[in-house]
Design a protein around this motif. Structure first.
Motif, mmCIF file in Angstrom:
data_model
loop_
_atom_site.group_PDB
_atom_site.id
_atom_site.type_symbol
_atom_site.label_atom_id
_atom_site.label_comp_id
_atom_site.label_asym_id
_atom_site.label_seq_id
_atom_site.Cartn_x
_atom_site.Cartn_y
_atom_site.Cartn_z
ATOM 1 N N ALA A 1 0.855 -1.200 0.000
ATOM 2 C CA ALA A 1 0.000 0.000 0.000
ATOM 3 C C ALA A 1 0.881 1.236 0.000
ATOM 4 C CB ALA A 1 -0.937 -0.007 1.202
ATOM 5 N N ARG A 2 1.443 1.539 -1.138
ATOM 6 C CA ARG A 2 2.388 2.654 -1.256
ATOM 7 C C ARG A 2 1.773 3.973 -0.804
ATOM 8 N NH1 ARG A 2 5.870 -0.684 -0.923
ATOM 9 N NH2 ARG A 2 6.359 0.999 0.490
ATOM 10 N N ILE A 3 0.461 4.122 -0.921
ATOM 11 C CA ILE A 3 -0.200 5.366 -0.532
ATOM 12 C C ILE A 3 -0.043 5.642 0.964
ATOM 13 C CG2 ILE A 3 -2.488 4.374 -0.064
ATOM 14 C CD1 ILE A 3 -3.575 6.896 -1.645
ATOM 15 N N MET A 4 0.317 4.617 1.736
ATOM 16 C CA MET A 4 0.454 4.778 3.187
ATOM 17 C C MET A 4 1.895 5.041 3.619
ATOM 18 S SD MET A 4 -2.249 1.794 4.247
ATOM 19 C CE MET A 4 -2.369 2.149 5.995
ATOM 20 N N ASP A 5 2.821 5.091 2.678
ATOM 21 C CA ASP A 5 4.241 5.267 3.010
ATOM 22 C C ASP A 5 4.533 6.510 3.843
ATOM 23 O OD1 ASP A 5 4.938 2.932 1.763
ATOM 24 O OD2 ASP A 5 5.813 3.892 -0.016
ATOM 25 N N ASP A 6 3.796 7.589 3.625
ATOM 26 C CA ASP A 6 4.055 8.851 4.322
ATOM 27 C C ASP A 6 3.313 8.970 5.656
ATOM 28 O OD1 ASP A 6 5.737 9.697 2.313
ATOM 29 O OD2 ASP A 6 4.127 10.691 1.197
ATOM 30 N N MET A 7 2.574 7.947 6.016
ATOM 31 C CA MET A 7 1.829 8.000 7.271
ATOM 32 C C MET A 7 2.798 7.824 8.439
ATOM 33 S SD MET A 7 -1.735 6.179 6.239
ATOM 34 C CE MET A 7 -2.722 7.044 7.446
ATOM 35 N N PRO A 8 2.403 8.237 9.639
ATOM 36 C CA PRO A 8 3.326 8.231 10.773
ATOM 37 C C PRO A 8 3.686 6.835 11.269
ATOM 38 C CG PRO A 8 1.147 8.972 11.452
ATOM 39 C CD PRO A 8 1.098 8.814 9.968
ATOM 40 N N GLU A 9 4.822 6.768 11.924
ATOM 41 C CA GLU A 9 5.294 5.507 12.510
ATOM 42 C C GLU A 9 4.749 5.391 13.926
ATOM 43 O OE1 GLU A 9 9.331 4.342 11.958
ATOM 44 O OE2 GLU A 9 9.362 5.083 9.899
ATOM 45 N N VAL A 10 3.455 5.099 13.986
ATOM 46 C CA VAL A 10 2.745 4.877 15.252
ATOM 47 C C VAL A 10 1.928 3.598 15.106
ATOM 48 C CG1 VAL A 10 2.668 7.315 15.911
ATOM 49 C CG2 VAL A 10 0.788 6.333 14.564
ATOM 50 N N LEU A 11 1.591 3.005 16.229
ATOM 51 C CA LEU A 11 0.824 1.768 16.245
ATOM 52 C C LEU A 11 -0.412 1.885 15.353
ATOM 53 C CD1 LEU A 11 0.307 -1.070 17.524
ATOM 54 C CD2 LEU A 11 -0.969 0.141 19.314
ATOM 55 N N ALA A 12 -0.542 0.948 14.413
ATOM 56 C CA ALA A 12 -1.711 0.916 13.535
ATOM 57 C C ALA A 12 -2.929 0.446 14.328
ATOM 58 C CB ALA A 12 -1.451 -0.026 12.361
ATOM 59 N N SER A 13 -4.070 1.029 14.029
ATOM 60 C CA SER A 13 -5.305 0.623 14.704
ATOM 61 C C SER A 13 -5.560 -0.867 14.544
ATOM 62 C CB SER A 13 -6.491 1.423 14.163
ATOM 63 O OG SER A 13 -6.361 2.781 14.484
ATOM 64 N N ALA A 14 -5.245 -1.411 13.375
ATOM 65 C CA ALA A 14 -5.450 -2.848 13.149
ATOM 66 C C ALA A 14 -4.626 -3.684 14.127
ATOM 67 C CB ALA A 14 -5.093 -3.214 11.719
ATOM 68 N N TYR A 15 -3.411 -3.256 14.417
ATOM 69 C CA TYR A 15 -2.591 -3.971 15.394
ATOM 70 C C TYR A 15 -3.109 -3.763 16.813
ATOM 71 C CZ TYR A 15 0.987 -5.592 12.165
ATOM 72 O OH TYR A 15 1.649 -6.249 11.169
ATOM 73 N N MET A 16 -3.635 -2.568 17.100
ATOM 74 C CA MET A 16 -4.215 -2.353 18.418
ATOM 75 C C MET A 16 -5.401 -3.297 18.629
ATOM 76 S SD MET A 16 -6.091 0.942 20.182
ATOM 77 C CE MET A 16 -7.678 0.471 19.492
ATOM 78 N N ILE A 17 -6.243 -3.423 17.612
ATOM 79 C CA ILE A 17 -7.374 -4.340 17.703
ATOM 80 C C ILE A 17 -6.873 -5.760 17.927
ATOM 81 C CG2 ILE A 17 -9.261 -5.388 16.384
ATOM 82 C CD1 ILE A 17 -9.591 -2.562 15.069
ATOM 83 N N GLY A 18 -5.852 -6.152 17.166
ATOM 84 C CA GLY A 18 -5.278 -7.485 17.336
ATOM 85 C C GLY A 18 -4.707 -7.701 18.725
ATOM 86 N N LEU A 19 -4.079 -6.686 19.272
ATOM 87 C CA LEU A 19 -3.527 -6.778 20.624
ATOM 88 C C LEU A 19 -4.646 -6.918 21.657
ATOM 89 C CD1 LEU A 19 -0.996 -6.742 22.388
ATOM 90 C CD2 LEU A 19 -1.102 -4.241 22.347
#
Length: 141
Positions: A30-48
């Motif tokens: 998903a190259r469009i997301m390359d410039d997004m911040p280096e913070v925990l992704a919501s998807a990983y938070m849900i998984g956690l």
């Protein structure tokens, strides 16, 4: 499911956030997301949050049982950079047969990062895997 799990039971689970669990690396293609911040992704938070609930349920599984997430009502309210430890507090809110609903709350040592409810269905793996195999076979036709 073995007896013993009760409404109001609580547990806690902690994990250090890894560099690959950030928004800009969520989908490598998903190259469009390359410039997004280096913070925990919501998807990983849900998984956690799911993982924390599974840890609380695991002692009550019968042989060959497990659980699957079937419902999520969660907010993600604060960014968490890699390296911070997220602690998830879980509380059994409702038990309806094989369906267990949890209240969940995550904290990264500085801020509350997310909270809400998560629902899981206890299932027998052999039954579930048979359904998945049938679906895969149908898709091959």
């Amino acid at each position: 499911m073995k007896p013993g799990l009760s409404i109001g039971d609580t547990a806690q689970f902690s994990r250090v956030i890894q560099p690959e669990e950030v928004v800009c690396r969520l989908f490598p293609d998903a190259r469009i997301m390359d410039d997004m911040p280096e913070v925990l992704a919501s998807a990983y938070m849900i998984g956690l949050f799911e993982w924390a609930c599974v840890e609380q349920l695991a002692p009550y599984y019968e042989e060959g049982e497990g659980s699957l997430g079937i419902g999520f009502e969660l907010s993600h309210v604060s960014p968490t950079p890699p390296g911070l430890t997220v602690t998830v507090d879980t509380e059994v809110e409702e038990i309806d047969g094989r369906f267990i609903t949890f209240r969940v709350r995550g904290h990264d040592g500085q801020d509350m990062i997310g909270a809400g409810r998560h629902k899981r269905a206890v299932t027998r793996w052999n039954n579930f895997n048979a359904k998945v195999a049938a679906k895969a076979a149908q898709a091959q036709q």
